[in-house]
Design a protein around this motif. Structure first.
Motif, PDB file in Angstrom:
ATOM      1  N   ASP A  50       0.825  -1.220   0.000  1.00  0.00           N
ATOM      2  CA  ASP A  50       0.000   0.000   0.000  1.00  0.00           C
ATOM      3  C   ASP A  50       0.852   1.259   0.000  1.00  0.00           C
ATOM      4  OD1 ASP A  50      -2.138  -1.716   0.146  1.00  0.00           O
ATOM      5  OD2 ASP A  50      -2.542  -1.367   2.272  1.00  0.00           O
ATOM      6  N   TYR A  51       2.066   1.164   0.518  1.00  0.00           N
ATOM      7  CA  TYR A  51       2.961   2.321   0.592  1.00  0.00           C
ATOM      8  C   TYR A  51       4.013   2.315  -0.521  1.00  0.00           C
ATOM      9  CZ  TYR A  51       0.952   2.708   5.267  1.00  0.00           C
ATOM     10  OH  TYR A  51       0.079   2.819   6.318  1.00  0.00           O
ATOM     11  N   GLY A  52       3.947   1.351  -1.426  1.00  0.00           N
ATOM     12  CA  GLY A  52       4.932   1.263  -2.499  1.00  0.00           C
ATOM     13  C   GLY A  52       6.269   0.719  -2.063  1.00  0.00           C
ATOM     14  N   PHE A  53       6.295   0.001  -0.935  1.00  0.00           N
ATOM     15  CA  PHE A  53       7.558  -0.486  -0.387  1.00  0.00           C
ATOM     16  C   PHE A  53       8.058  -1.760  -1.080  1.00  0.00           C
ATOM     17  CE2 PHE A  53       6.623   1.483   4.062  1.00  0.00           C
ATOM     18  CZ  PHE A  53       6.939   2.736   3.550  1.00  0.00           C
ATOM     19  N   VAL A  54       7.210  -2.430  -1.831  1.00  0.00           N
ATOM     20  CA  VAL A  54       7.581  -3.715  -2.436  1.00  0.00           C
ATOM     21  C   VAL A  54       7.674  -3.539  -3.948  1.00  0.00           C
ATOM     22  CG1 VAL A  54       6.965  -6.131  -2.728  1.00  0.00           C
ATOM     23  CG2 VAL A  54       6.435  -4.954  -0.577  1.00  0.00           C
ATOM     24  N   LYS A  55       8.882  -3.567  -4.448  1.00  0.00           N
ATOM     25  CA  LYS A  55       9.103  -3.492  -5.890  1.00  0.00           C
ATOM     26  C   LYS A  55       9.194  -4.884  -6.512  1.00  0.00           C
ATOM     27  CE  LYS A  55       9.418   0.962  -5.504  1.00  0.00           C
ATOM     28  NZ  LYS A  55       8.255   1.806  -5.902  1.00  0.00           N
ATOM     29  N   GLY A  56       9.700  -5.829  -5.725  1.00  0.00           N
ATOM     30  CA  GLY A  56       9.780  -7.207  -6.187  1.00  0.00           C
ATOM     31  C   GLY A  56       8.799  -8.066  -5.421  1.00  0.00           C
ATOM     32  N   SER A  57       9.293  -8.706  -4.352  1.00  0.00           N
ATOM     33  CA  SER A  57       8.462  -9.515  -3.461  1.00  0.00           C
ATOM     34  C   SER A  57       8.793  -9.112  -2.026  1.00  0.00           C
ATOM     35  CB  SER A  57       8.750 -11.002  -3.663  1.00  0.00           C
ATOM     36  OG  SER A  57      10.092 -11.302  -3.283  1.00  0.00           O
ATOM     37  N   ARG A  58       7.998  -9.584  -1.086  1.00  0.00           N
ATOM     38  CA  ARG A  58       8.296  -9.276   0.309  1.00  0.00           C
ATOM     39  C   ARG A  58       9.602  -9.930   0.740  1.00  0.00           C
ATOM     40  NH1 ARG A  58       2.603  -9.286   3.793  1.00  0.00           N
ATOM     41  NH2 ARG A  58       1.436  -7.946   2.357  1.00  0.00           N
ATOM     42  N   GLU A  59       9.945 -11.072   0.148  1.00  0.00           N
ATOM     43  CA  GLU A  59      11.210 -11.727   0.473  1.00  0.00           C
ATOM     44  C   GLU A  59      12.395 -10.949  -0.095  1.00  0.00           C
ATOM     45  OE1 GLU A  59       8.567 -13.291  -0.895  1.00  0.00           O
ATOM     46  OE2 GLU A  59       7.901 -14.191   1.011  1.00  0.00           O
ATOM     47  N   PRO A 117      22.056  -4.206   1.063  1.00  0.00           N
ATOM     48  CA  PRO A 117      21.039  -3.249   0.611  1.00  0.00           C
ATOM     49  C   PRO A 117      19.684  -3.585   1.225  1.00  0.00           C
ATOM     50  CG  PRO A 117      22.317  -4.097  -1.244  1.00  0.00           C
ATOM     51  CD  PRO A 117      22.657  -4.951  -0.065  1.00  0.00           C
ATOM     52  N   PRO A 118      18.898  -2.584   1.615  1.00  0.00           N
ATOM     53  CA  PRO A 118      17.587  -2.873   2.198  1.00  0.00           C
ATOM     54  C   PRO A 118      16.688  -3.684   1.275  1.00  0.00           C
ATOM     55  CG  PRO A 118      17.839  -0.519   1.735  1.00  0.00           C
ATOM     56  CD  PRO A 118      19.190  -1.140   1.580  1.00  0.00           C
ATOM     57  N   GLY A 119      16.854  -3.497  -0.021  1.00  0.00           N
ATOM     58  CA  GLY A 119      16.038  -4.245  -0.968  1.00  0.00           C
ATOM     59  C   GLY A 119      16.315  -5.723  -1.007  1.00  0.00           C
ATOM     60  N   ASP A 120      17.421  -6.144  -0.366  1.00  0.00           N
ATOM     61  CA  ASP A 120      17.756  -7.571  -0.284  1.00  0.00           C
ATOM     62  C   ASP A 120      17.350  -8.179   1.062  1.00  0.00           C
ATOM     63  OD1 ASP A 120      18.840  -7.349  -2.799  1.00  0.00           O
ATOM     64  OD2 ASP A 120      20.923  -7.265  -2.122  1.00  0.00           O
ATOM     65  N   ILE A 121      16.710  -7.384   1.921  1.00  0.00           N
ATOM     66  CA  ILE A 121      16.319  -7.849   3.257  1.00  0.00           C
ATOM     67  C   ILE A 121      14.808  -8.007   3.293  1.00  0.00           C
ATOM     68  CG2 ILE A 121      16.353  -7.324   5.730  1.00  0.00           C
ATOM     69  CD1 ILE A 121      18.794  -5.501   5.154  1.00  0.00           C
ATOM     70  N   SER A 122      14.347  -9.163   3.693  1.00  0.00           N
ATOM     71  CA  SER A 122      12.921  -9.474   3.614  1.00  0.00           C
ATOM     72  C   SER A 122      12.073  -8.561   4.505  1.00  0.00           C
ATOM     73  CB  SER A 122      12.672 -10.934   4.002  1.00  0.00           C
ATOM     74  OG  SER A 122      13.025 -11.159   5.353  1.00  0.00           O
ATOM     75  N   ILE A 123      10.858  -8.297   4.060  1.00  0.00           N
ATOM     76  CA  ILE A 123       9.829  -7.630   4.860  1.00  0.00           C
ATOM     77  C   ILE A 123       8.966  -8.721   5.478  1.00  0.00           C
ATOM     78  CG2 ILE A 123       7.761  -6.191   4.759  1.00  0.00           C
ATOM     79  CD1 ILE A 123       9.084  -4.655   2.450  1.00  0.00           C
ATOM     80  N   ASP A 124       8.911  -8.768   6.817  1.00  0.00           N
ATOM     81  CA  ASP A 124       8.174  -9.842   7.463  1.00  0.00           C
ATOM     82  C   ASP A 124       7.755  -9.419   8.866  1.00  0.00           C
ATOM     83  OD1 ASP A 124      10.624  -9.913   8.761  1.00  0.00           O
ATOM     84  OD2 ASP A 124      11.308 -11.731   7.752  1.00  0.00           O
ATOM     85  N   ALA A 125       7.167 -10.345   9.575  1.00  0.00           N
ATOM     86  CA  ALA A 125       6.721 -10.093  10.949  1.00  0.00           C
ATOM     87  C   ALA A 125       7.505 -10.978  11.905  1.00  0.00           C
ATOM     88  CB  ALA A 125       5.229 -10.387  11.084  1.00  0.00           C
ATOM     89  N   PRO A 126       7.708 -10.542  13.146  1.00  0.00           N
ATOM     90  CA  PRO A 126       8.363 -11.409  14.131  1.00  0.00           C
ATOM     91  C   PRO A 126       7.631 -12.744  14.227  1.00  0.00           C
ATOM     92  CG  PRO A 126       8.188  -9.186  14.992  1.00  0.00           C
ATOM     93  CD  PRO A 126       7.400  -9.215  13.712  1.00  0.00           C
ATOM     94  N   PRO A 127       8.361 -13.851  14.305  1.00  0.00           N
ATOM     95  CA  PRO A 127       7.739 -15.173  14.213  1.00  0.00           C
ATOM     96  C   PRO A 127       6.915 -15.584  15.417  1.00  0.00           C
ATOM     97  CG  PRO A 127      10.091 -15.369  14.648  1.00  0.00           C
ATOM     98  CD  PRO A 127       9.832 -13.924  14.384  1.00  0.00           C
ATOM     99  N   LYS A 128       7.145 -14.994  16.571  1.00  0.00           N
ATOM    100  CA  LYS A 128       6.402 -15.445  17.746  1.00  0.00           C
ATOM    101  C   LYS A 128       6.201 -14.299  18.716  1.00  0.00           C
ATOM    102  CE  LYS A 128      10.459 -16.988  20.350  1.00  0.00           C
ATOM    103  NZ  LYS A 128      11.081 -18.111  21.090  1.00  0.00           N
ATOM    104  N   GLY A 129       5.170 -14.448  19.559  1.00  0.00           N
ATOM    105  CA  GLY A 129       4.893 -13.452  20.569  1.00  0.00           C
ATOM    106  C   GLY A 129       5.115 -13.998  21.964  1.00  0.00           C
ATOM    107  N   THR A 130       4.665 -13.238  22.946  1.00  0.00           N
ATOM    108  CA  THR A 130       4.822 -13.603  24.348  1.00  0.00           C
ATOM    109  C   THR A 130       3.451 -13.713  24.993  1.00  0.00           C
ATOM    110  OG1 THR A 130       6.929 -12.414  24.475  1.00  0.00           O
ATOM    111  CG2 THR A 130       5.803 -12.881  26.556  1.00  0.00           C
ATOM    112  N   ILE A 131       3.224 -14.786  25.741  1.00  0.00           N
ATOM    113  CA  ILE A 131       1.982 -14.910  26.499  1.00  0.00           C
ATOM    114  C   ILE A 131       2.031 -13.932  27.659  1.00  0.00           C
ATOM    115  CG2 ILE A 131       0.520 -16.435  27.893  1.00  0.00           C
ATOM    116  CD1 ILE A 131       1.712 -18.794  26.344  1.00  0.00           C
TER     117      ILE A 131
END
Length: 244
Positions: A33-42, A201-215
């Motif tokens: 939505d912000y134009g941050f992905v030119k290729g893929s999220r990975e 380069p930032p474009g080579d670093i994946s966009i993702d979410a932290p894999p786990k949370g805390t109870i």
């Protein structure tokens, strides 16, 4: 480094395609939505990477379904009526439909009176109440109501176990949930920033979410609701609301 959707919209978006490396975090909307992905999220292929804020909705429902000892739960979703809330609740409902979770209703409240009416209505209908946000509720004269006041009223008048995804809400009295802390978001974003400082380069670093949370559990609330929490979960959880 930009924190939250407003920073992405009003600041980071103006530097897309420049030589300035950027890292975002705490973002609820999709990075596309912000134009941050030119290729893929990975492999985003631009000058920006970052950390998505994705709450542990399904995991929290599964955890507390087990703790309540019921095979079929009647679940409700309640939030204020902010833009972020609508985005996130829509995402929750997509997961709920896919996993066939028994969501009886999902409701948004603009005002504190509407919030109170929904809470009262829910008492005989639900086994679990997921509360997302209560930051933008209005009172008399269209004045903002503090979240602390909303939570204080809620735990006084609600007898349904509440799930929250924010440690600040659980600390103030809601029962518990699997939370993504600001610290964990910042740590994960910092790891990406460190890679950039080392030459990636930032474009080579994946966009993702932290894999786990805390109870996280508010033990005062757990006791007031008469719930029993297994020792193994208590030992791995962040416990709040305990008397000294």
């Amino acid at each position: 480094i930009g924190f939250d959707d407003n920073a992405c919209h009003f600041v980071l978006s103006h530097f897309l395609g420049t030589s300035l490396p950027m890292v975002f975090l705490g973002v609820n909307r999709n990075p596309e939505d912000y134009g941050f992905v030119k290729g893929s999220r990975e492999n985003p292929k631009g000058n920006v990477t970052g950390v998505l804020e994705r709450h542990y909705f399904l995991q929290s429902v599964q955890l507390f379904s087990g703790l309540l000892g019921k095979s079929v739960l009647r679940i409700g979703l309640l939030s204020d009526s902010s833009e972020t809330s609508h985005t996130m609740v829509a995402r929750f409902m997509k997961i709920a439909r896919k996993k066939k979770l028994p969501i009886l209703f999902f409701k948004f409240a603009y005002s504190l009176p509407a919030w109170k009416e929904i809470i009262r209505e829910a008492q005989e209908k639900l086994d679990l109440l997921i509360i997302y946000n209560c930051e933008t509720l209005k009172g008399k004269g269209n004045k903002n109501i503090s979240r602390d006041d909303v939570i204080a009223w809620t735990i006084t008048h609600n007898q349904i176990p509440e799930v929250s995804f924010f440690s600040r809400y659980i600390k103030k009295g809601l029962m518990g949930g699997i939370v993504l802390t600001g610290y964990y978001q910042g740590f994960y974003a910092g790891k990406k920033a460190a890679l950039i400082f080392r030459g990636t380069p930032p474009g080579d670093i994946s966009i993702d979410a932290p894999p786990k949370g805390t109870i996280a559990l508010n033990m005062k609330r757990v006791r007031s609701l008469g719930l029993k929490i297994p020792l193994g979960i208590l030992q791995s959880a962040t416990l709040m609301g305990q008397t000294p």
